[in-house]
Scaffold this motif. Structure first.
Motif, mmCIF file in Angstrom:
data_model
loop_
_atom_site.group_PDB
_atom_site.id
_atom_site.type_symbol
_atom_site.label_atom_id
_atom_site.label_comp_id
_atom_site.label_asym_id
_atom_site.label_seq_id
_atom_site.Cartn_x
_atom_site.Cartn_y
_atom_site.Cartn_z
ATOM 1 N N MET A 1 44.193 36.332 48.725
ATOM 2 C CA MET A 1 44.752 35.505 47.666
ATOM 3 C C MET A 1 43.746 34.465 47.177
ATOM 4 O O MET A 1 43.621 34.207 45.966
ATOM 5 C CB MET A 1 46.021 34.813 48.177
ATOM 6 N N LEU A 2 42.994 33.827 48.118
ATOM 7 C CA LEU A 2 41.973 32.858 47.719
ATOM 8 C C LEU A 2 40.880 33.517 46.879
ATOM 9 O O LEU A 2 40.420 32.957 45.869
ATOM 10 C CB LEU A 2 41.371 32.186 48.949
ATOM 11 N N SER A 3 40.458 34.695 47.273
ATOM 12 C CA SER A 3 39.409 35.399 46.537
ATOM 13 C C SER A 3 39.873 35.772 45.144
ATOM 14 O O SER A 3 39.142 35.603 44.148
ATOM 15 C CB SER A 3 38.980 36.655 47.316
ATOM 16 N N MET A 4 41.107 36.313 45.063
ATOM 17 C CA MET A 4 41.623 36.679 43.742
ATOM 18 C C MET A 4 41.784 35.449 42.853
ATOM 19 O O MET A 4 41.499 35.492 41.649
ATOM 20 C CB MET A 4 42.954 37.420 43.895
ATOM 21 N N ASP B 1 39.019 43.128 27.114
ATOM 22 C CA ASP B 1 38.028 43.090 28.191
ATOM 23 C C ASP B 1 38.442 42.108 29.271
ATOM 24 O O ASP B 1 38.221 42.338 30.475
ATOM 25 C CB ASP B 1 36.657 42.703 27.632
ATOM 26 N N TYR B 2 39.020 41.002 28.823
ATOM 27 C CA TYR B 2 39.485 40.002 29.778
ATOM 28 C C TYR B 2 40.605 40.567 30.657
ATOM 29 O O TYR B 2 40.580 40.395 31.892
ATOM 30 C CB TYR B 2 39.958 38.776 29.013
ATOM 31 N N LEU B 3 41.600 41.252 30.066
ATOM 32 C CA LEU B 3 42.700 41.831 30.858
ATOM 33 C C LEU B 3 42.183 42.903 31.799
ATOM 34 O O LEU B 3 42.621 43.008 32.956
ATOM 35 C CB LEU B 3 43.765 42.408 29.930
ATOM 36 N N ILE C 1 40.039 42.889 39.242
ATOM 37 C CA ILE C 1 40.002 41.941 40.353
ATOM 38 C C ILE C 1 41.136 42.212 41.328
ATOM 39 O O ILE C 1 40.933 42.259 42.558
ATOM 40 C CB ILE C 1 40.072 40.502 39.815
ATOM 41 N N VAL C 2 42.359 42.388 40.807
ATOM 42 C CA VAL C 2 43.509 42.639 41.685
ATOM 43 C C VAL C 2 43.332 43.940 42.460
ATOM 44 O O VAL C 2 43.481 43.999 43.686
ATOM 45 C CB VAL C 2 44.809 42.668 40.852
#
Length: 536
Positions: free
Chosen positions: A52-55, A504-506, A512-513
């Motif tokens: 969770m911290l990394s995400m 691109d942002y989405l 990442i997830v």
């Protein structure tokens, strides 16, 4: 037992079994593991916290990157849409008076001499204080450089001897000591203005001599001294001694030490000495009556009213140069209304030159140099040391707007718009001056592309400068000049603002997830396998 990572908060479930599905049962892709097949563990809690911290961290960084912009640089041939460019400058000449400071512009397709439009000049005192009043070149086109009333040549005037006495090092020092009023013309034999003025100066000497002779004759008549009681040499000495002012001359070619000690910069220079001290240089019309009027003005400032004698010289000058009543009325009007022009020689004034000039879009140069219509410049006494307060090209408003909003520009961009600002260029030797070479690079902000809005709306184009300066040495007879050579590069640089698209942002967020789930799921599987093997 196998567990699936992050099945529920605080639980770990792992399933490595491949899920088979086809078009008839596509829901098999998202099958759920029953809760009774999962279990919680301490290791799972720790990995979930780190995940969770990394995400969260990557999410913030991705959002910051999405909201920020990148600047992209493109280069291409510059398209000329105007034939001239504005050059802005503010330069202080540290030892060059404003009345002799000129700005000349040259290019491969034309030139402009003594540019005065859009240029302002302010005197600077010898201690560096900028004066409040504005000064301009005194255009000497209408200044009389010799007296037309003196029609004799210099040879004709010399037939009965030289009344303007030639001085050398020894006699110059003697004259300074012995004569309270000494009027000296400093000249050179190769000076055309000096040659034109020579008959006028000799006529002035003759007029002063005639006035002095009348004073001596009146004195001898009063004392009853006969002609046989003195020699010609004694009479000549008495005439020089009784002269209201001694008119002399110094040839700077033959006696350079005198002129160097006196810091003579212009030829001819007419300087008056009172009791051995220089009081000023004459800087007006070079006619006999104007010279006499100026000396009378100096005499009135330095002698008691009962000792004034220049009025006798004025009478003889009138008889010599005024030929009719009209000229007499004109001369009286000039004497009454024209203020004597005196150049102060007790200090080294400077000049701050500021403004802008329009130059051709072609290789060229602009010069700041010493020039005078009625003088020849002494090359060895010309000091072109200067301070560049500001120098730039293009529209000042565009440049100023970029300076106020420079945060998003590349490092060093603003400084490159005026890299010479604040630089001091001092020459330590004679016959030297600095030459500056400027390479001008056009920088554009294209209106038709994704550009920085503030630049697109307020700064269509600016000009960066690559600058190099070097100290140049001149030949002895050439007057030094502060030279600024410029050349516009045919290559233009364009700055474009590149920003990310929303999709691109989405995509980045989903990556990442998914990446975090995959990474920490592999870590959990590897740890489980390692611990089981170790327990056996």
């Amino acid at each position: 037992m196998h567990c699936k990572f992050l099945g529920l908060p605080g639980r770990i479930s792992i399933s490595t079994k491949m899920m088979n599905f086809n078009g008839n049962n596509i829901s098999m892709m998202y099958r759920r593991v029953p809760d009774d097949l999962t279990e919680t563990s301490f290791r799972g809690n720790i990995l979930s916290l780190f995940a969770m911290l990394s995400m969260g961290t990557l999410f913030l960084l991705e959002t910051k990157e999405y909201l920020s912009t990148n600047i992209e640089t493109n280069m291409g041939l510059h398209t000329l849409d105007d034939s001239r460019i504005q050059l802005n400058f503010n330069i202080t000449m540290m030892d060059l008076p404003c009345e002799y400071s000129t700005v000349d512009v040259f290019s491969s397709i034309g030139f402009q001499k003594n540019v005065t439009r859009n240029i302002r000049k302010f005197p600077v005192s010898d201690d560096g204080v900028l004066q409040r009043y504005e000064q301009r070149n005194w255009h000497q086109d209408d200044v009389e450089l010799w007296d037309p009333a003196v029609f004799e040549t210099i040879d004709d005037l010399h037939q009965d001897g030289e009344d303007a006495i030639s001085l050398n090092e020894e006699t110059f020092e003697y004259a300074l000591r012995e004569f309270p009023f000494l009027f000296v013309k400093f000249y050179t034999s190769d000076c055309s203005n000096c040659d034109d003025f020579a008959p006028t100066w000799e006529a002035l000497g003759e007029i002063v001599t005639d006035a002095s002779m009348s004073i001596v004759d009146a004195f001898m008549k009063e004392k009853g001294i006969g002609d046989n009681q003195y020699s010609d040499e004694e009479y000549e000495q008495a005439v020089n001694f009784m002269a209201p002012v001694l008119v002399t001359k110094v040839n700077c070619n033959k006696h350079p030490k005198i002129c160097l000690d006196q810091k003579i910069r212009l030829y001819p220079t007419m300087r008056i000495f009172v009791n051995g001290n220089a009081k000023g240089d004459y800087d007006g019309h070079r006619t006999v009556m104007e010279l006499v009027h100026w000396v009378s003005h100096i005499e009135a400032e330095n002698r008691e009213p009962g000792q004034l004698r220049m009025h006798l010289v004025e009478r003889f000058a009138n008889e010599r140069t005024v030929r009719n009543e009209v000229e007499q009325e004109w001369n009286d009007a000039l004497t009454e209304h024209r203020a004597p022009r005196t150049r102060n020689i007790t200090r080294h004034p400077g000049c701050q030159i500021s403004g802008h000039i329009m130059v051709d879009r072609a290789p060229g140069k602009f010069l700041i140099q010493a020039q005078s219509y009625g003088h020849d410049i002494a090359a060895h006494m010309t000091n072109l040391s200067h301070i560049v307060h500001h120098l730039s090209f293009g529209d000042p408003d565009s440049r100023n707007y970029i300076e106020e909003n420079w945060a998003s520009m590349p490092k060093g961009f603003v400084r490159s718009l005026h890299p010479m600002d604040g630089n001091v260029y001092v020459t330590g030797e004679l016959h030297q001056a600095y030459h500056h070479h400027l390479r001008i690079i056009t920088t554009e902000f294209d209106r038709n592309s994704k550009m920085m809005k503030w630049a697109r709306d307020n700064a269509r184009r600016v000009y960066r400068i690559l600058q190099n300066s070097q100290l140049s040495t001149y030949r002895r007879h050439i007057v030094p000049e502060a030279k600024f050579s410029y050349d516009l590069s045919p290559i233009a640089v364009s700055y474009l603002e590149i920003s990310r698209n929303w999709y691109d942002y989405l995509t980045g967020l989903f990556a990442i997830v998914g990446g975090m789930f995959t990474l920490f799921g592999l870590m959990d599987s590897s740890l489980s396998a390692f611990l089981r093997k170790k327990s056996y």
